[in-house]
Design an enzyme around this catalytic site. Structure first.
Site, PDB file in Angstrom:
ATOM      1  N   ASP A 389       0.818  -1.105   0.048  1.00 19.47           N
ATOM      2  CA  ASP A 389      -0.030   0.025   0.108  1.00 19.47           C
ATOM      3  C   ASP A 389       0.825   1.320  -0.035  1.00 19.47           C
ATOM      4  OD1 ASP A 389      -2.363   1.457  -0.042  1.00 19.47           O
ATOM      5  OD2 ASP A 389      -3.143   0.411   2.050  1.00 19.47           O
ATOM      6  N   GLU A 392       3.191   6.662  -2.364  1.00 22.62           N
ATOM      7  CA  GLU A 392       3.134   7.919  -3.098  1.00 22.62           C
ATOM      8  C   GLU A 392       3.679   9.224  -2.460  1.00 22.62           C
ATOM      9  OE1 GLU A 392      -0.611   5.525  -3.517  1.00 22.62           O
ATOM     10  OE2 GLU A 392       0.373   6.525  -2.025  1.00 22.62           O
ATOM     11  N   ASP A 454      -8.615   3.428  -3.620  1.00 23.70           N
ATOM     12  CA  ASP A 454      -9.608   3.512  -2.759  1.00 23.70           C
ATOM     13  C   ASP A 454     -10.985   4.184  -3.646  1.00 23.70           C
ATOM     14  OD1 ASP A 454      -7.963   2.643  -1.161  1.00 23.70           O
ATOM     15  OD2 ASP A 454      -7.243   4.355  -0.202  1.00 23.70           O
TER      16      ASP A 454
END
Length: 659
Positions: A389, A392, A454
């Site tokens: 996950d 970034e 998401d």
């Protein structure tokens, strides 16, 4: 701007009172070098840099986006490249021609063919009126990008509706050409937004390195692109089964309740996922310290779940909480990203506690090796895959090992993060690697799989997810997925859950996930029955999915495909982005409705083929739109007439097939 003629010969109207200063005192002339070589037949490479500086290196200078290719060091001039000196313009014959001809009222080019400065470089190409521009990675907008202004800067997408992206890819397709910008820097793309006839691409570095690929249709060009950046290997068969997840299973008891529930309700399932609650410090932190309180006896738990036919996925991110003792260990070892002064940099991550999160410094081989070693115990005790996950959030004030700052490295960091974990899994498990990655960049298709982050639990979120997946398919072809039911917002209605599940269970990989429970029995008996039926269909399709997966590995093609990829000669398929092909032979038409009653849906059957209704067996001619009535327990689904689609048995998990 790059030009070979003085202002007087450029058509500039020097006597206009509102003309910007041209030439004269203060003007600076910089000599630039342009090199255009043939990497392979149909692949040209253009490099631009200032005189006295170094040419962009043949092998990419260690960016990690390119794989070994004998043509990277070619000195053979590209036979497709032609240029004019006065005024300066260039062409890749039959593929692209530079901009620069279009002028403002003062005579300046609307966008010069090439520009070069101390901080940036740009290239401009002309767009014919009927040229569609596709690609750029996982973008939530329409498949055709014309009229858009894009910033390729990876960041937490915060869903799929605010214009941000987790995995932009510097690859685009314009007409019969494919353009790959070989850079890790932030890119500004003006796709006919300022002028519909011009495509302008600007990179944030004083050099330009791009590949132009032609010589065939879009499938052919994707295959050639992956000759440069690599192709995925086929994941293990269990990865193609259903993944069940939520954010979060707060304890071993909750996870095991889901495991038993799937078997009791006879819903096939192969993978269960544990989000951050496996950790002691479980808020934006991964220090690999297992919580025995929440998940006691992990070895025993993993052994029991494997006996039931489950693999287990575990969450991670490349950030470490300053409150963790591991933070101090990594800081002392020099394994955290640093600022110029030597202090640890802090990830751009939202945290209510106000504590900084350090970032693993994947630019340093010793830090990457140490991070890989931290995975060993998990993998040896039976964890099958890591959900990689985030990634970034590299801050701009970071200073990486090669001397470049965080802004220049921002897009590259996710590639190196996922590569590091993927290779650790391969090394320890001795099988093809697999991660479940959110962020990426050019070359990420080598490290499957990726998912769409998401999305909101809404029809808008569902449509954005599909469009993002199709755009990504044309940029990083391989294995992609999304959160069935959406991730955030109010829990999905039973009808939205069903419609998203039908789409998700006919995607390359299938995972249900969200902030609230996503197990099908939470949505009522009708939803449970429909979910079960489509999960059984997915398991019956496993032989077909594995065949398509092998094609992805061999030919560099995505498993999920926009219609235009399979039917490039059919004008009706060009802009369709709410339907898709699953492999070459199955047409999937998701239904965007929350009605419990039958709904009227428009379906386009691509031209160049006949189609067989999956449910009724009726054969239909392609090249036309249909209006069909679709009950909740069906979605429009068709196979290409004449295609042989191998089906397997219904099983509760893929271990039954191996047995």
């Amino acid at each position: 701007m790059i030009t070979a003629e003085p202002p007087a010969e450029q058509g500039l109207q020097l006597d206009l009172p509102n003309l910007p200063t041209v030439g004269g005192e203060g003007a600076r002339v910089v000599q630039a070098r342009l090199r255009v070589t043939e990497v392979a037949p149909g692949i040209s490479r253009l490099r631009l840099w200032a005189e006295g500086e170094s040419m962009p290196p043949d092998d990419g200078g260690g960016l990690g986006m390119l794989i070994d290719h004998p043509g990277l060091a070619s000195t053979t001039p590209s036979p497709l490249f032609e240029y004019d000196e006065r005024p300066f313009a260039f062409r890749f014959r039959g593929l692209l021609r530079s901009g620069g001809e279009r002028r403002t009222v003062s005579g300046f080019p609307v966008a010069p063919a090439l520009t070069l400065s101390e901080r940036a470089a740009s290239v401009c190409f002309q767009l014919d009126p009927d040229t569609d521009v596709l690609g750029f990675g996982e973008d939530w907008g329409r498949l055709v990008k014309n009229g858009r202004r894009l910033e390729l800067r990876n960041q937490d997408g915060l869903g799929s509706g605010v214009g941000r992206g987790y995995k932009w890819i510097p690859l685009l397709h314009a007409g019969s050409a494919t353009i790959f910008l070989h850079t890790s820097t932030i890119i500004q793309a003006d796709v006919g937004a300022t002028d519909p006839s011009l495509l302008v691409l600007e990179v944030e570095e004083p050099r330009l390195d791009l590949f132009v690929i032609g010589g065939g249709d879009l499938k052919h060009r994707l295959a050639r692109y992956t000759e440069l950046t690599g192709r995925p290997r086929v994941p293990p068969i269990w990865a193609f089964g259903l993944w069940m997840s939520r954010c979060r299973y707060h304890s071993r008891r909750e996870l095991e309740e889901a495991a038993h529930g799937m078997r009791q309700h006879r819903v096939p399932c192969d993978v269960l996922h544990i989000d951050p609650d496996w950790l002691q410090l479980d808020k934006l932190n991964c220090d690999f310290r297992w919580s025995e309180e929440k998940y006691p006896d992990p070895e025993g738990m993993l052994r029991d779940l494997k006996a039931m036919g489950y693999r287990v996925s575990v969450w991670e991110l490349p950030y470490v909480d300053a409150a963790s003792p591991v933070y101090g260990e990594m800081r002392a070892a020099g394994h955290l990203v640093r600022r110029a002064g030597g202090d640890p940099a802090a990830a751009e991550a939202l945290s209510r506690d106000g504590r900084p999160r350090g970032l693993v410094d994947f630019s340093r081989p010793e830090a990457s090796a140490a991070w890989q070693e931290r995975h060993r115990k998990l993998l040896e005790m039976g964890v099958a895959v890591m959900k990689t996950d985030f990634g970034e959030g590299l801050p701009e004030d970071a200073l990486m090992a090669d001397g470049r700052d965080g802004r220049a490295w921002r897009n590259l960091y996710p590639l190196w993060y996922n590569r590091t974990v993927f290779e650790a899994i391969e090394r320890v498990t001795e099988r093809n690697g697999l991660v479940w990655g959110r962020s990426g960049w050019a070359g990420s298709q080598r490290y499957p799989a990726q998912w769409g982050g998401d999305p909101e639990a809404s029809l808008a979120g569902m449509a954005a997810s599909l469009r993002g997946g199709l755009s990504y398919a044309l940029s990083a072809p391989g294995f992609w997925s999304h959160d069935i039911g959406g991730f955030y917002g109010q829990p999905p209605s039973p009808e939205l859950y069903v419609r998203w599940a039908q789409f998700g269970l006919l995607s390359p990989l299938a995972r249900a996930h969200g902030l609230s429970p996503r197990e099908p029995w939470h949505f009522g008996e009708r939803a449970l029955a429909i979910f079960r039926e489509f999960t059984e269909l997915r398991y019956r399709l496993l032989p077909y999915l594995l065949t398509v997966a092998r094609e992805a590995e061999a030919a560099g093609l995505p498993v999920m495909r926009p219609l235009v990829l399979e039917f490039p000669d059919d004008p009706g398929s060009r802009a369709i982005d709410l339907q898709y092909m699953l492999g070459p032979d199955i047409l999937v038409c998701p239904v965007f409705s929350e009605s419990a009653d039958p709904v009227a849906v428009g379906v386009y059957l691509p031209g160049g083929a006949s189609w067989v209704d999956w449910w009724t067996g009726e054969e239909l001619e392609g090249g036309r739109w249909l209006q069909v009535s679709v009950p909740l327990d069906r979605l429009p689904l068709y196979r290409r007439s004449g295609a042989e689609i191998e089906l397997g048995p219904v099983v509760q998990h893929t271990g039954d097939l191996e047995a």
